[in-house]
Write an enzyme that holds these catalytic residues in place. Structure first.
Site, PDB file in Angstrom:
ATOM      1  N   ARG A   1      21.671  34.470 122.584  1.00  0.00           N
ATOM      2  CA  ARG A   1      21.215  33.156 123.067  1.00  0.00           C
ATOM      3  C   ARG A   1      19.702  33.122 123.245  1.00  0.00           C
ATOM      4  NH1 ARG A   1      21.806  31.872 128.398  1.00  0.00           N
ATOM      5  NH2 ARG A   1      23.317  33.560 128.639  1.00  0.00           N
TER       6      ARG A   1
ATOM      7  N   ASP B   1      18.360  40.975 134.125  1.00  0.00           N
ATOM      8  CA  ASP B   1      19.497  40.917 135.058  1.00  0.00           C
ATOM      9  C   ASP B   1      20.704  41.708 134.585  1.00  0.00           C
ATOM     10  OD1 ASP B   1      20.213  39.222 133.010  1.00  0.00           O
ATOM     11  OD2 ASP B   1      21.142  37.737 134.319  1.00  0.00           O
TER      12      ASP B   1
ATOM     13  N   SER C   1      19.315  21.386 137.091  1.00  0.00           N
ATOM     14  CA  SER C   1      20.765  21.381 137.327  1.00  0.00           C
ATOM     15  C   SER C   1      21.095  21.129 138.796  1.00  0.00           C
ATOM     16  CB  SER C   1      21.354  22.742 136.925  1.00  0.00           C
ATOM     17  OG  SER C   1      20.758  23.786 137.687  1.00  0.00           O
TER      18      SER C   1
ATOM     19  N   HIS D   1      14.610  34.211 143.567  1.00  0.00           N
ATOM     20  CA  HIS D   1      14.858  35.369 142.696  1.00  0.00           C
ATOM     21  C   HIS D   1      13.702  36.359 142.753  1.00  0.00           C
ATOM     22  CE1 HIS D   1      17.845  33.255 139.709  1.00  0.00           C
ATOM     23  NE2 HIS D   1      18.130  33.024 140.972  1.00  0.00           N
TER      24      HIS D   1
ATOM     25  N   GLU E   1      17.648  42.284 139.104  1.00  0.00           N
ATOM     26  CA  GLU E   1      17.363  40.924 139.588  1.00  0.00           C
ATOM     27  C   GLU E   1      18.078  40.726 140.921  1.00  0.00           C
ATOM     28  OE1 GLU E   1      17.501  36.765 137.359  1.00  0.00           O
ATOM     29  OE2 GLU E   1      19.415  37.224 138.314  1.00  0.00           O
TER      30      GLU E   1
ATOM     31  N   ALA F   1      26.405  27.175 143.474  1.00  0.00           N
ATOM     32  CA  ALA F   1      26.100  27.923 142.240  1.00  0.00           C
ATOM     33  C   ALA F   1      27.365  28.525 141.622  1.00  0.00           C
ATOM     34  CB  ALA F   1      25.077  29.029 142.525  1.00  0.00           C
TER      35      ALA F   1
ATOM     36  N   ILE G   1      30.462  27.346 141.852  1.00  0.00           N
ATOM     37  CA  ILE G   1      31.244  26.268 141.233  1.00  0.00           C
ATOM     38  C   ILE G   1      30.583  25.830 139.921  1.00  0.00           C
ATOM     39  CG2 ILE G   1      32.035  23.853 141.549  1.00  0.00           C
ATOM     40  CD1 ILE G   1      33.373  25.594 143.605  1.00  0.00           C
TER      41      ILE G   1
ATOM     42  N   HIS H   1      28.598  27.472 138.035  1.00  0.00           N
ATOM     43  CA  HIS H   1      28.684  28.540 137.035  1.00  0.00           C
ATOM     44  C   HIS H   1      30.037  28.479 136.323  1.00  0.00           C
ATOM     45  CE1 HIS H   1      28.842  32.727 135.524  1.00  0.00           C
ATOM     46  NE2 HIS H   1      27.526  32.598 135.455  1.00  0.00           N
TER      47      HIS H   1
HETATM   48  P1  0O2 Z   1      25.130  35.452 134.943  1.00  0.00           P
HETATM   49  O1  0O2 Z   1      25.376  36.917 134.952  1.00  0.00           O
HETATM   50  O2  0O2 Z   1      26.187  34.699 134.224  1.00  0.00           O
HETATM   51  O3  0O2 Z   1      24.817  34.904 136.289  1.00  0.00           O
HETATM   52  P2  0O2 Z   1      18.122  32.547 132.121  1.00  0.00           P
HETATM   53  O4  0O2 Z   1      18.684  33.882 132.449  1.00  0.00           O
HETATM   54  O5  0O2 Z   1      17.780  32.378 130.734  1.00  0.00           O
HETATM   55  O6  0O2 Z   1      18.981  31.402 132.656  1.00  0.00           O
HETATM   56  P3  0O2 Z   1      15.744  33.453 133.307  1.00  0.00           P
HETATM   57  O7  0O2 Z   1      14.415  32.806 133.348  1.00  0.00           O
HETATM   58  O8  0O2 Z   1      15.910  34.725 132.558  1.00  0.00           O
HETATM   59  O9  0O2 Z   1      16.765  32.372 132.828  1.00  0.00           O
HETATM   60  O10 0O2 Z   1      16.243  33.745 134.720  1.00  0.00           O
HETATM   61  P4  0O2 Z   1      16.509  32.783 135.940  1.00  0.00           P
HETATM   62  O11 0O2 Z   1      16.755  31.376 135.514  1.00  0.00           O
HETATM   63  O12 0O2 Z   1      15.452  33.031 136.950  1.00  0.00           O
HETATM   64  O13 0O2 Z   1      17.833  33.421 136.488  1.00  0.00           O
HETATM   65  C1  0O2 Z   1      18.940  33.578 135.698  1.00  0.00           C
HETATM   66  C2  0O2 Z   1      20.151  33.703 136.593  1.00  0.00           C
HETATM   67  O14 0O2 Z   1      20.013  32.811 137.709  1.00  0.00           O
HETATM   68  C3  0O2 Z   1      21.385  33.256 135.878  1.00  0.00           C
HETATM   69  O15 0O2 Z   1      21.971  34.345 135.238  1.00  0.00           O
HETATM   70  C4  0O2 Z   1      22.260  32.749 137.011  1.00  0.00           C
HETATM   71  O16 0O2 Z   1      22.872  33.828 137.696  1.00  0.00           O
HETATM   72  C5  0O2 Z   1      21.239  32.119 137.921  1.00  0.00           C
HETATM   73  N1  0O2 Z   1      21.002  30.724 137.546  1.00  0.00           N
HETATM   74  C6  0O2 Z   1      19.875  30.204 137.022  1.00  0.00           C
HETATM   75  N2  0O2 Z   1      20.001  28.871 136.812  1.00  0.00           N
HETATM   76  C7  0O2 Z   1      21.237  28.551 137.229  1.00  0.00           C
HETATM   77  C8  0O2 Z   1      21.959  27.302 137.287  1.00  0.00           C
HETATM   78  O17 0O2 Z   1      21.498  26.230 136.894  1.00  0.00           O
HETATM   79  N3  0O2 Z   1      23.221  27.358 137.781  1.00  0.00           N
HETATM   80  C9  0O2 Z   1      23.790  28.526 138.216  1.00  0.00           C
HETATM   81  N4  0O2 Z   1      25.026  28.484 138.679  1.00  0.00           N
HETATM   82  N5  0O2 Z   1      23.137  29.710 138.161  1.00  0.00           N
HETATM   83  C10 0O2 Z   1      21.880  29.719 137.683  1.00  0.00           C
HETATM   84  P5  0O2 Z   1      22.801  34.168 133.908  1.00  0.00           P
HETATM   85  O18 0O2 Z   1      21.965  34.515 132.751  1.00  0.00           O
HETATM   86  O19 0O2 Z   1      23.474  32.841 133.907  1.00  0.00           O
HETATM   87  O20 0O2 Z   1      23.848  35.330 134.039  1.00  0.00           O
HETATM   88  P1  0O2 Z   2      32.902  36.564 138.544  1.00  0.00           P
HETATM   89  O1  0O2 Z   2      33.901  35.603 138.015  1.00  0.00           O
HETATM   90  O2  0O2 Z   2      32.178  37.325 137.475  1.00  0.00           O
HETATM   91  O3  0O2 Z   2      31.972  35.952 139.538  1.00  0.00           O
HETATM   92  P2  0O2 Z   2      32.237  46.154 147.094  1.00  0.00           P
HETATM   93  O4  0O2 Z   2      31.805  47.399 146.377  1.00  0.00           O
HETATM   94  O5  0O2 Z   2      33.666  46.139 147.548  1.00  0.00           O
HETATM   95  O6  0O2 Z   2      31.270  45.730 148.150  1.00  0.00           O
HETATM   96  P3  0O2 Z   2      32.719  44.799 144.571  1.00  0.00           P
HETATM   97  O7  0O2 Z   2      34.179  44.468 144.623  1.00  0.00           O
HETATM   98  O8  0O2 Z   2      32.285  45.906 143.652  1.00  0.00           O
HETATM   99  O9  0O2 Z   2      32.125  44.986 146.052  1.00  0.00           O
HETATM  100  O10 0O2 Z   2      31.999  43.532 144.087  1.00  0.00           O
HETATM  101  P4  0O2 Z   2      30.878  42.702 144.867  1.00  0.00           P
HETATM  102  O11 0O2 Z   2      29.648  43.527 144.970  1.00  0.00           O
HETATM  103  O12 0O2 Z   2      31.441  42.147 146.141  1.00  0.00           O
HETATM  104  O13 0O2 Z   2      30.606  41.486 143.936  1.00  0.00           O
HETATM  105  C1  0O2 Z   2      31.003  41.350 142.629  1.00  0.00           C
HETATM  106  C2  0O2 Z   2      31.010  39.847 142.307  1.00  0.00           C
HETATM  107  O14 0O2 Z   2      29.774  39.270 142.708  1.00  0.00           O
HETATM  108  C3  0O2 Z   2      31.152  39.613 140.861  1.00  0.00           C
HETATM  109  O15 0O2 Z   2      32.171  38.674 140.735  1.00  0.00           O
HETATM  110  C4  0O2 Z   2      29.860  38.978 140.385  1.00  0.00           C
HETATM  111  O16 0O2 Z   2      30.074  37.806 139.670  1.00  0.00           O
HETATM  112  C5  0O2 Z   2      29.148  38.565 141.626  1.00  0.00           C
HETATM  113  N1  0O2 Z   2      27.731  38.943 141.651  1.00  0.00           N
HETATM  114  C6  0O2 Z   2      27.166  39.684 142.590  1.00  0.00           C
HETATM  115  N2  0O2 Z   2      25.864  39.799 142.406  1.00  0.00           N
HETATM  116  C7  0O2 Z   2      25.575  39.139 141.314  1.00  0.00           C
HETATM  117  C8  0O2 Z   2      24.355  38.887 140.623  1.00  0.00           C
HETATM  118  O17 0O2 Z   2      23.267  39.311 140.992  1.00  0.00           O
HETATM  119  N3  0O2 Z   2      24.429  38.171 139.528  1.00  0.00           N
HETATM  120  C9  0O2 Z   2      25.601  37.685 139.103  1.00  0.00           C
HETATM  121  N4  0O2 Z   2      25.603  36.972 138.016  1.00  0.00           N
HETATM  122  N5  0O2 Z   2      26.769  37.879 139.742  1.00  0.00           N
HETATM  123  C10 0O2 Z   2      26.754  38.601 140.832  1.00  0.00           C
HETATM  124  P5  0O2 Z   2      33.446  38.999 139.893  1.00  0.00           P
HETATM  125  O18 0O2 Z   2      34.490  39.440 140.827  1.00  0.00           O
HETATM  126  O19 0O2 Z   2      33.120  39.923 138.786  1.00  0.00           O
HETATM  127  O20 0O2 Z   2      33.834  37.590 139.340  1.00  0.00           O
END
Ligand code: 0O2
Ligand code: 0O2
Length: 220
Positions: free
Chosen positions: A71, A85, A127, A133, A152, A164, A166, A168
């Site tokens: 992407r 991240d 959004s 961050h 991150e 966030a 919901i 997501h």
């Molecule tokens: P994941 O693991 O699905 O959460 P980009 O990563 O391209 O979006 P950038 O500049 O690299 O953008 O980083 P940014 O925007 O500072 O942070 C990216 C992460 O912030 C995203 O990870 C999301 O976790 C969160 N985030 C940023 N914008 C939104 C938003 O509009 N809605 C929600 N729900 N979360 C957001 P990823 O890549 O989605 O990975």
């Molecule tokens: P989904 O659908 O991917 O959200 P413990 O060791 O018991 O404390 P555990 O079970 O290893 O904890 O997991 P933890 O640390 O409680 O959290 C894991 C969940 O948090 C994951 O959800 C991640 O999505 C979300 N999460 C935590 N930090 C981040 C982050 O920085 N970025 C993003 N994108 N997600 C994060 P699940 O369960 O995988 O479901």
């Protein structure tokens, strides 16, 4: 070095041994979760309000790393530096004011360097997304020596986290193309979440006093 994990199949660069590549990321997340949960414990031990409510963390799943690389047109040779991240920590706070307290605590730490800060609280995304961050460079000790890992850290209130999470899921459901009517609803939900944070801040002293009484009662 990522190069030792790369391998070319049909002209496409792939990572050959994901377990070995992701191992240091897992280690960074495990260590940081313990450290940040420790901050909360220290506040509790001193019977003080903890600016951190809870901490979660994850290593980005392999399909998500590959999706994001495509992407964002990230060359797999540079994934370690250009995908910030792969390791992600989230810290949830009760009040917006706590976010600044946490950021200040993190800026004082000596066990990592902050290399980037993005303030989506004062500059919310279109959004409706709000969070603070930080990207840190965190050294993990592995058998070959020390390895710097980018992590991150997202810091947000419980209300921002609710929104966030919901949003997501909806983004995932609609592959990033959320229908306009739902997008509008999400924006007004983001406004409501913002107002909830504001309201809670207004009665913060009252809430914290009640929580202190409650935790003393539990100790007895
Ligand atoms: P994941 O693991 O699905 O959460 P980009 O990563 O391209 O979006 P950038 O500049 O690299 O953008 O980083 P940014 O925007 O500072 O942070 C990216 C992460 O912030 C995203 O990870 C999301 O976790 C969160 N985030 C940023 N914008 C939104 C938003 O509009 N809605 C929600 N729900 N979360 C957001 P990823 O890549 O989605 O990975
Ligand atoms: P989904 O659908 O991917 O959200 P413990 O060791 O018991 O404390 P555990 O079970 O290893 O904890 O997991 P933890 O640390 O409680 O959290 C894991 C969940 O948090 C994951 O959800 C991640 O999505 C979300 N999460 C935590 N930090 C981040 C982050 O920085 N970025 C993003 N994108 N997600 C994060 P699940 O369960 O995988 O479901």
């Amino acid at each position: 070095m990522i190069l030792e994990f790369l391998h070319i199949t049909g002209g496409v660069i792939v990572i050959e041994n994901w377990d070995v590549f992701l191992g240091p990321y897992e280690q960074a997340i495990d260590e940081l979760k313990i450290k940040f949960k420790g901050i909360r414990t220290q506040f509790e031990q001193q019977a003080l309000h903890s600016p951190i409510e809870f901490v979660t963390g994850r290593v980005k799943p392999i399909p998500s790393i590959l999706d994001k690389a495509i992407r964002k047109n990230i060359d797999m040779k540079k994934v370690e530096t250009e995908m910030q991240d792969i390791a992600g920590i989230r810290m949830m706070c009760q009040f917006v004011e706590d976010i600044e307290t946490v950021v200040k605590l993190l800026r004082k730490r000596k066990d990592f360097d902050i290399i980037e800060e993005r303030d989506y609280i004062n500059h919310k995304k279109d959004s409706g997304y709000r969070s603070y961050h930080l990207v840190i460079r965190y050294p993990v000790e592995i058998v070959d020596g020390s390895k710097d890992i980018l992590v991150e850290i997202q810091i947000r209130t419980l209300s921002m986290n609710f929104w966030a999470t919901i949003e997501h899921s909806l983004n995932y459901k609609y592959s990033g193309q959320i229908p306009a009517n739902i997008q509008k609803r999400l924006q007004s939900a983001a406004e409501a979440a913002f107002r909830l944070d504001e309201e809670m801040s207004l009665i913060r002293d009252e809430i914290q006093e009640a929580q202190a009484i409650f935790s003393r009662k539990n100790e007895i």
